[in-house]
Scaffold this motif. Structure first.
Motif, PDB file in Angstrom:
ATOM      1  N   LEU A 185      42.379  28.728  40.311  1.00 57.09           N
ATOM      2  CA  LEU A 185      43.464  29.702  40.360  1.00 57.09           C
ATOM      3  C   LEU A 185      44.095  29.895  41.732  1.00 57.09           C
ATOM      4  O   LEU A 185      45.310  30.101  41.836  1.00 57.09           O
ATOM      5  CB  LEU A 185      42.953  31.059  39.867  1.00 57.09           C
ATOM      6  CG  LEU A 185      42.875  31.254  38.355  1.00 57.09           C
ATOM      7  CD1 LEU A 185      42.208  32.586  38.032  1.00 57.09           C
ATOM      8  CD2 LEU A 185      44.267  31.214  37.745  1.00 57.09           C
ATOM      9  N   LEU A 186      43.294  29.847  42.795  1.00 56.99           N
ATOM     10  CA  LEU A 186      43.817  30.202  44.110  1.00 56.99           C
ATOM     11  C   LEU A 186      44.995  29.342  44.569  1.00 56.99           C
ATOM     12  O   LEU A 186      46.009  29.885  45.029  1.00 56.99           O
ATOM     13  CB  LEU A 186      42.692  30.171  45.153  1.00 56.99           C
ATOM     14  CG  LEU A 186      41.870  31.461  45.257  1.00 56.99           C
ATOM     15  CD1 LEU A 186      40.721  31.294  46.219  1.00 56.99           C
ATOM     16  CD2 LEU A 186      42.763  32.621  45.692  1.00 56.99           C
ATOM     17  N   PRO A 187      44.932  28.010  44.447  1.00 59.88           N
ATOM     18  CA  PRO A 187      46.104  27.221  44.858  1.00 59.88           C
ATOM     19  C   PRO A 187      47.350  27.560  44.046  1.00 59.88           C
ATOM     20  O   PRO A 187      48.455  27.645  44.584  1.00 59.88           O
ATOM     21  CB  PRO A 187      45.658  25.772  44.614  1.00 59.88           C
ATOM     22  CG  PRO A 187      44.177  25.815  44.574  1.00 59.88           C
ATOM     23  CD  PRO A 187      43.820  27.151  44.012  1.00 59.88           C
ATOM     24  N   ILE A 188      47.162  27.782  42.740  1.00 59.14           N
ATOM     25  CA  ILE A 188      48.300  28.074  41.862  1.00 59.14           C
ATOM     26  C   ILE A 188      48.909  29.430  42.193  1.00 59.14           C
ATOM     27  O   ILE A 188      50.133  29.567  42.348  1.00 59.14           O
ATOM     28  CB  ILE A 188      47.861  28.032  40.390  1.00 59.14           C
ATOM     29  CG1 ILE A 188      47.399  26.628  40.012  1.00 59.14           C
ATOM     30  CG2 ILE A 188      48.996  28.483  39.469  1.00 59.14           C
ATOM     31  CD1 ILE A 188      46.773  26.531  38.633  1.00 59.14           C
ATOM     32  N   THR A 189      48.059  30.454  42.318  1.00 57.39           N
ATOM     33  CA  THR A 189      48.579  31.807  42.557  1.00 57.39           C
ATOM     34  C   THR A 189      49.139  31.964  43.969  1.00 57.39           C
ATOM     35  O   THR A 189      50.122  32.679  44.169  1.00 57.39           O
ATOM     36  CB  THR A 189      47.480  32.857  42.321  1.00 57.39           C
ATOM     37  OG1 THR A 189      46.309  32.513  43.074  1.00 57.39           O
ATOM     38  CG2 THR A 189      47.114  32.923  40.848  1.00 57.39           C
ATOM     39  N   GLY A 242      36.144  35.579  38.290  1.00 56.42           N
ATOM     40  CA  GLY A 242      36.848  34.660  39.177  1.00 56.42           C
ATOM     41  C   GLY A 242      38.315  35.008  39.309  1.00 56.42           C
ATOM     42  O   GLY A 242      38.897  34.931  40.399  1.00 56.42           O
ATOM     43  N   THR A 243      38.937  35.430  38.200  1.00 52.35           N
ATOM     44  CA  THR A 243      40.348  35.829  38.225  1.00 52.35           C
ATOM     45  C   THR A 243      40.545  37.087  39.066  1.00 52.35           C
ATOM     46  O   THR A 243      41.476  37.172  39.871  1.00 52.35           O
ATOM     47  CB  THR A 243      40.857  36.080  36.793  1.00 52.35           C
ATOM     48  OG1 THR A 243      40.699  34.884  36.016  1.00 52.35           O
ATOM     49  CG2 THR A 243      42.328  36.465  36.799  1.00 52.35           C
ATOM     50  N   ALA A 244      39.652  38.068  38.896  1.00 51.33           N
ATOM     51  CA  ALA A 244      39.767  39.320  39.657  1.00 51.33           C
ATOM     52  C   ALA A 244      39.598  39.084  41.150  1.00 51.33           C
ATOM     53  O   ALA A 244      40.340  39.648  41.965  1.00 51.33           O
ATOM     54  CB  ALA A 244      38.717  40.317  39.160  1.00 51.33           C
ATOM     55  N   VAL A 245      38.644  38.247  41.522  1.00 48.81           N
ATOM     56  CA  VAL A 245      38.418  37.962  42.949  1.00 48.81           C
ATOM     57  C   VAL A 245      39.577  37.152  43.518  1.00 48.81           C
ATOM     58  O   VAL A 245      40.010  37.391  44.650  1.00 48.81           O
ATOM     59  CB  VAL A 245      37.079  37.227  43.143  1.00 48.81           C
ATOM     60  CG1 VAL A 245      36.903  36.802  44.594  1.00 48.81           C
ATOM     61  CG2 VAL A 245      35.912  38.116  42.719  1.00 48.81           C
ATOM     62  N   SER A 246      40.102  36.211  42.746  1.00 48.08           N
ATOM     63  CA  SER A 246      41.262  35.426  43.202  1.00 48.08           C
ATOM     64  C   SER A 246      42.446  36.340  43.470  1.00 48.08           C
ATOM     65  O   SER A 246      43.160  36.183  44.469  1.00 48.08           O
ATOM     66  CB  SER A 246      41.642  34.386  42.143  1.00 48.08           C
ATOM     67  OG  SER A 246      40.607  33.458  41.948  1.00 48.08           O
ATOM     68  N   ALA A 247      42.662  37.310  42.568  1.00 48.45           N
ATOM     69  CA  ALA A 247      43.758  38.258  42.762  1.00 48.45           C
ATOM     70  C   ALA A 247      43.533  39.095  44.019  1.00 48.45           C
ATOM     71  O   ALA A 247      44.476  39.349  44.786  1.00 48.45           O
ATOM     72  CB  ALA A 247      43.885  39.164  41.539  1.00 48.45           C
ATOM     73  N   PHE A 248      42.276  39.507  44.249  1.00 46.03           N
ATOM     74  CA  PHE A 248      41.999  40.315  45.437  1.00 46.03           C
ATOM     75  C   PHE A 248      42.271  39.547  46.728  1.00 46.03           C
ATOM     76  O   PHE A 248      42.751  40.117  47.712  1.00 46.03           O
ATOM     77  CB  PHE A 248      40.547  40.804  45.432  1.00 46.03           C
ATOM     78  CG  PHE A 248      40.119  41.346  46.758  1.00 46.03           C
ATOM     79  CD1 PHE A 248      40.663  42.519  47.251  1.00 46.03           C
ATOM     80  CD2 PHE A 248      39.189  40.660  47.542  1.00 46.03           C
ATOM     81  CE1 PHE A 248      40.286  43.012  48.501  1.00 46.03           C
ATOM     82  CE2 PHE A 248      38.814  41.141  48.772  1.00 46.03           C
ATOM     83  CZ  PHE A 248      39.360  42.325  49.264  1.00 46.03           C
ATOM     84  N   ILE A 249      41.968  38.259  46.728  1.00 45.60           N
ATOM     85  CA  ILE A 249      42.204  37.456  47.937  1.00 45.60           C
ATOM     86  C   ILE A 249      43.683  37.483  48.330  1.00 45.60           C
ATOM     87  O   ILE A 249      44.030  37.359  49.512  1.00 45.60           O
ATOM     88  CB  ILE A 249      41.697  36.010  47.711  1.00 45.60           C
ATOM     89  CG1 ILE A 249      40.162  36.021  47.620  1.00 45.60           C
ATOM     90  CG2 ILE A 249      42.153  35.075  48.821  1.00 45.60           C
ATOM     91  CD1 ILE A 249      39.556  34.694  47.233  1.00 45.60           C
TER      92      ILE A 249
END
Length: 203
Positions: free
Chosen positions: A171-175, A43-50
Motif C-alpha cells: 500500500l505505501l508506494p501506491i498511497t 497494515g492499512t491503518a498503519v500505512s495511512a498513519f505513515i
C-alpha cells in the motif's frame, strides 16, 4: 531388514503427521478469516498513519518540528487504547463485537482526519481517536487469534505480522504516489477500498 531402516520407516510417518498437524489450521475458517483480516486492516491503518504527517503539512502548512509534535497525538491515543482494553471488556461484549466496533471507528476517525481539515485542533483530536481505536483493536484481535490458534499461537501471530508488513509494502508506494499526485480524497478512497472488505472477515 537392517534395524536402522526399520527405525527410519517408523519415524518418517510420525514426521509427516507432525508436519501436517502444524498447518492443519489452514482449513479452519474460524481462524484463517480473522488472521487475514488482522494482517490487512492493521497494515492499512498503519500505512495511512505513515502519511499523517504529510497530510498535516498539506492541510495546515506546518513545519517539520510542528508536524512531529502534532503526530505525537496518535501515540498518546495508541497508549490510551492499549490501557483501556481491560476497561472496555467490562461491558461484557464479545471480543469479536468489540473488535468490529473498534475497526469501524478506526475507519471513521482516519477518514475524517484525511478529508475534513476543519482546524488543527480538530485534526489532532481525530488523530488521537484514530490512535486510540487502533490501540484498542490490535490487542483484542491478537487475543482472538491466540485463543483460536491454541497450540499454534506462535506461528499464527508470526504470520499475522507478516501479513501486516505485506499489506504495508503493497500500500505505501501506491498511497504515497496518490497523495502526491491526486490529494487526500483519492488516497482515502484507495485506503477505504482496501479497508472495508476485511470487516466481513473479522468473525
Amino acid at each position: 531388514m537392517i534395524p536402522d531402516q526399520i527405525h527410519a520407516q517408523e519415524v518418517n510417518p510420525l514426521k509427516t503427521i507432525r508436519q501436517t498437524a502444524i498447518f492443519h489450521w489452514v482449513c479452519q475458517g474460524g481462524l484463517i478469516r480473522p488472521l487475514i483480516a488482522k494482517g490487512f486492516w492493521n497494515g492499512t491503518a498503519v500505512s495511512a498513519f505513515i502519511l499523517a504527517g504529510e497530510v498535516l503539512r498539506h492541510h495546515y502548512d506546518l513545519g517539520t518540528g510542528a508536524v512531529g509534535i502534532s503526530v505525537s497525538a496518535f501515540g498518546i491515543g495508541l497508549g490510551l487504547g492499549n490501557l483501556s482494553v481491560s476497561i472496555v471488556r467490562l461491558l461484557k461484549l464479545r471480543d469479536e463485537s468489540i473488535l468490529l466496533l473498534a475497526i469501524i471507528l478506526l475507519f471513521i476517525t482516519s477518514s475524517t482526519f484525511m478529508l475534513l481539515p476543519l482546524s488543527l485542533l480538530f485534526s489532532l483530536v481525530c488523530l488521537m481517536l484514530w490512535g486510540y481505536t487502533l490501540g484498542l483493536a490490535a490487542p483484542i484481535s491478537t487475543s482472538i487469534l491466540a485463543n483460536r490458534a491454541k497450540q499454534e499461537k506462535g506461528q499464527i501471530l508470526a504470520i499475522s505480522e507478516s501479513l501486516n508488513n505485506l499489506a504495508m509494502l503493497f500500500l505505501l508506494p501506491i498511497t504515497t504516489m496518490s497523495l502526491t499526485q491526486h490529494g487526500t480524497t483519492v488516497t482515502t478512497i484507495i485506503l477505504g477500498s482496501c479497508f472495508i472488505p476485511f470487516l466481513v472477515l473479522v468473525f
